[in-house]
Design a protein around this motif. Structure first.
Motif, PDB file in Angstrom:
ATOM      1  N   ARG A 389       0.869  -1.174  -0.022  1.00 59.94           N
ATOM      2  CA  ARG A 389      -0.052  -0.062  -0.187  1.00 59.94           C
ATOM      3  C   ARG A 389       0.899   1.208   0.063  1.00 59.94           C
ATOM      4  NH1 ARG A 389      -5.372   0.176   1.668  1.00 59.94           N
ATOM      5  NH2 ARG A 389      -5.092  -1.918   2.562  1.00 59.94           N
ATOM      6  N   ASP A 390       2.195   1.160   0.522  1.00 62.98           N
ATOM      7  CA  ASP A 390       2.870   2.480   0.706  1.00 62.98           C
ATOM      8  C   ASP A 390       3.967   2.437  -0.217  1.00 62.98           C
ATOM      9  OD1 ASP A 390       4.540   0.418   1.184  1.00 62.98           O
ATOM     10  OD2 ASP A 390       5.106   1.172   3.228  1.00 62.98           O
ATOM     11  N   ASP A 391       3.581   1.868  -1.602  1.00 66.06           N
ATOM     12  CA  ASP A 391       4.320   1.987  -2.816  1.00 66.06           C
ATOM     13  C   ASP A 391       5.629   1.599  -2.844  1.00 66.06           C
ATOM     14  OD1 ASP A 391       2.442   2.822  -4.729  1.00 66.06           O
ATOM     15  OD2 ASP A 391       2.378   4.869  -3.938  1.00 66.06           O
ATOM     16  N   THR A 392       5.981   0.456  -1.996  1.00 66.44           N
ATOM     17  CA  THR A 392       7.051  -0.201  -1.941  1.00 66.44           C
ATOM     18  C   THR A 392       6.999  -1.771  -2.412  1.00 66.44           C
ATOM     19  OG1 THR A 392       6.864  -1.091   0.312  1.00 66.44           O
ATOM     20  CG2 THR A 392       8.200   0.876   0.145  1.00 66.44           C
ATOM     21  N   ILE A 393       7.908  -2.154  -2.895  1.00 64.83           N
ATOM     22  CA  ILE A 393       8.080  -3.533  -3.531  1.00 64.83           C
ATOM     23  C   ILE A 393       7.470  -4.710  -2.673  1.00 64.83           C
ATOM     24  CG2 ILE A 393       9.208  -5.236  -4.771  1.00 64.83           C
ATOM     25  CD1 ILE A 393       8.990  -2.755  -6.290  1.00 64.83           C
ATOM     26  N   GLN A 394       6.470  -5.495  -3.051  1.00 66.64           N
ATOM     27  CA  GLN A 394       6.057  -6.763  -2.439  1.00 66.64           C
ATOM     28  C   GLN A 394       6.452  -7.936  -3.222  1.00 66.64           C
ATOM     29  OE1 GLN A 394       3.655  -9.087  -3.193  1.00 66.64           O
ATOM     30  NE2 GLN A 394       3.958 -10.371  -1.296  1.00 66.64           N
ATOM     31  N   HIS A 395       6.602  -7.711  -4.543  1.00 66.58           N
ATOM     32  CA  HIS A 395       7.107  -8.906  -5.134  1.00 66.58           C
ATOM     33  C   HIS A 395       7.575  -8.409  -6.626  1.00 66.58           C
ATOM     34  CE1 HIS A 395       6.287 -11.846  -8.602  1.00 66.58           C
ATOM     35  NE2 HIS A 395       7.009 -12.750  -7.817  1.00 66.58           N
ATOM     36  N   ALA A 396       8.638  -8.877  -6.814  1.00 64.66           N
ATOM     37  CA  ALA A 396       9.396  -8.562  -8.237  1.00 64.66           C
ATOM     38  C   ALA A 396      10.150  -9.962  -8.674  1.00 64.66           C
ATOM     39  CB  ALA A 396      10.154  -7.330  -8.272  1.00 64.66           C
TER      40      ALA A 396
END
Length: 538
Positions: A389-396
């Motif tokens: 939600r805070d615009d950080t990477i969860q999955h790449a």
């Protein structure tokens, strides 16, 4: 170091010269002469102008004192980088050819390590990791620790770069360097060579020192802007040769590229979403698909599993009226693998897209961005790029072996970050992708017998992907299919005794089954940490 080898392979090092700085030239030649492996020849073609006549003087002096050095300067003068390199190839009589730029350096054991790889594997194309430095090797700017051969990553940037060595017979098969690709002639040659190579081998050691200076591409691509157009020309020619249809575009950083592959026909995509209550999350997910998706030939299969709230069933009654949404009921406790395997029997699409109920679509063409890869017969699964939600990477993409089993690449990096060697902004090959957003052909799903039902919660997506890889398919993570994933930062940890016991059991199942792959993820690098998700050094 024991340098005794069964084979005595001769390496021809091709180094075109053009107005090379005196100190750089001497250091380059010395780095070759200091090789612990001694069966080499250094092929130097000099295209320097008359103001740099010292280049000839220096080279002739080295040639006089070392018969392994071959120097040539002709009335033809400067033929361009490709033409000059071709002159070096004409001089070469070794079994293998290595490419060395006129201002770079080789590690003393570079040729020995390459020879050892050839002896052990019979490879005909070899590349190593590299080290970038500015003025002195001791003042380095950093390493480029690369994955093993990754064809989709290579189509987005020349990650192979230096040191590249290949069998002369292979080079003769694909032809010489072409002036049309000057500036990215190495990229063009690497694409052609890897298309035809029998065995590609990556040595995960920094055996090449790439000098960064004011006239070097390693310093700033704006020094040689024509390199970018040449690279795109090379990629277009590559796609034509291998029978792939697509358009080549610039990506988000200089010297990185995006291929928009042609989508054939209008195949149906079955989107499978397990759900238990959580109507708010499900509504956000479904609404984002329906309102944002530019691809229209899809069906949505919501898999009801043990919901208890009346509002949930009222919502189901409402969405059932949609022409492309159906709700099916799975009886039994929560088991992600069983639920999805059950749902696939209701799928009428040629393609399956597994989604969690707590994702929200960002990219309008997310289905097309995944489908264009999933259509390729050499690809078994495709994953997207997911944000908290805070615009950080969860999955790449998932790195196997990280944390003792598997973990997410670049987790918690900012959304705007380019990632390690551009991995967050270009499509790249990975060992696994998350089941929260995973597309694959239904026939591949059937071929690998679906999800492993012994893995109820954790690692079932990793296991599925490793089964796909075991069948010889590639897996791609694309940064151009973007979604929010609201799950992990709000859900909390698996901290009850029962959950922890189940998690440990599933981790053991994965480790026991895939021990060899977990030991070394081919799309990661052994020099990088297995303790953190940030691509830092061990």
């Amino acid at each position: 170091m024991n340098t005794k080898l069964k084979k005595d392979i001769k390496f021809s090092i091709a180094t075109p010269l053009y107005n090379t700085k005196k100190t750089h030239l001497i250091e380059m030649i010395d780095s070759v002469r200091n090789q612990i492996y001694t069966n080499w020849q250094l092929c130097l073609y000099d295209g320097s102008d008359s103001e740099h006549s010292y280049v000839e003087d220096i080279c002739k002096e080295f040639e006089k004192n070392d018969s392994r050095i071959k120097y040539l300067k002709t009335d033809e003068g400067n033929l361009g980088i490709s033409g000059n390199t071709n002159k070096c190839l004409d001089m070469a009589d070794g079994e293998y050819i290595s490419l060395l730029d006129h201002d770079d350096l080789l590690h003393p054991s570079a040729l020995y390590e390459v020879s050892l790889a050839i002896e052990n594997t019979g490879c005909d194309f070899i590349y190593t990791d590299e080290y970038v430095f500015k003025d002195k090797v001791t003042g380095g700017l950093g390493h480029h620790f690369k994955p093993d051969f990754s064809p989709d990553t290579l189509r987005t940037n020349n990650y192979i770069c230096h040191l590249t060595t290949f069998k002369k017979e292979l080079q003769q098969k694909v032809g010489k360097f072409t002036n049309e690709c000057d500036g990215s002639q190495d990229y063009d040659m690497i694409l052609r060579l890897t298309e035809k190579a029998n065995k590609i081998y990556h040595i995960p050691k920094a055996l090449y020192y790439w000098r960064n200076h004011e006239e070097s591409v390693a310093s700033d691509i704006s020094v040689k802007p024509y390199c970018i157009e040449a690279a795109k020309k090379a990629l277009r020619a590559h796609l034509k040769r291998v029978g792939l249809e697509g358009e080549v575009y610039d990506s988000k950083a200089p010297t990185t590229y995006k291929i928009k592959y042609k989508i054939y026909g209008n195949p149906k995509v079955s989107i499978i979403i397990p759900n238990k209550d959580a109507v708010g999350d499900l509504h956000v997910c479904l609404t984002s698909i329906i309102e944002k998706s530019t691809y229209q030939n899809y069906e949505i299969i919501v898999v009801e599993n043990n919901s208890e709230e009346e509002i949930t069933f009222k919502y189901y009654d409402k969405i059932k009226n949609s022409k492309n949404i159906k709700v099916v009921k799975y009886e039994g406790g929560f088991n992600y693998s069983k639920i999805n395997n059950f749902a696939v029997q209701y799928a009428s699409g040629e393609y399956l897209l597994f989604l969690n109920n707590d994702v929200e679509v960002i990219t309008e063409d997310f289905i097309e961005e995944m489908l264009m890869f999933a259509q390729r017969k050499d690809i078994g699964a495709v994953g997207g790029k997911l944000y908290y939600r805070d615009d950080t990477i969860q999955h790449a993409g998932i790195i196997v072996g990280l944390g003792g089993a598997a973990a997410h690449s670049h987790r918690n990096f900012d959304r705007s970050n380019n990632g390690y060697l551009w991995r967050l902004i270009v499509a790249n090959n990975v060992s696994a992708v998350t089941g929260a957003c995973l597309m694959m052909r239904k026939n591949v799903f059937d071929e690998v017998c679906g999800f492993n039902e012994d893995l109820a919660v954790a690692y079932n997506d990793v296991d599925l992907c490793l089964k796909i890889r075991d069948k010889g398919y590639l897996i791609v993570c694309t940064p151009d299919a973007e979604l929010y994933h609201y799950e992990s930062k709000s859900r909390g940890f698996e901290d009850t005794k029962q959950k922890m016991k189940r998690f440990r059991t599933e981790k053991r199942i994965l480790r026991d089954r895939w021990r060899q792959v977990i030991r070394r993820d081919p799309y990661y690098n052994v020099n990088l940490t297995l303790d953190r998700e940030d691509f830092s050094l061990k």
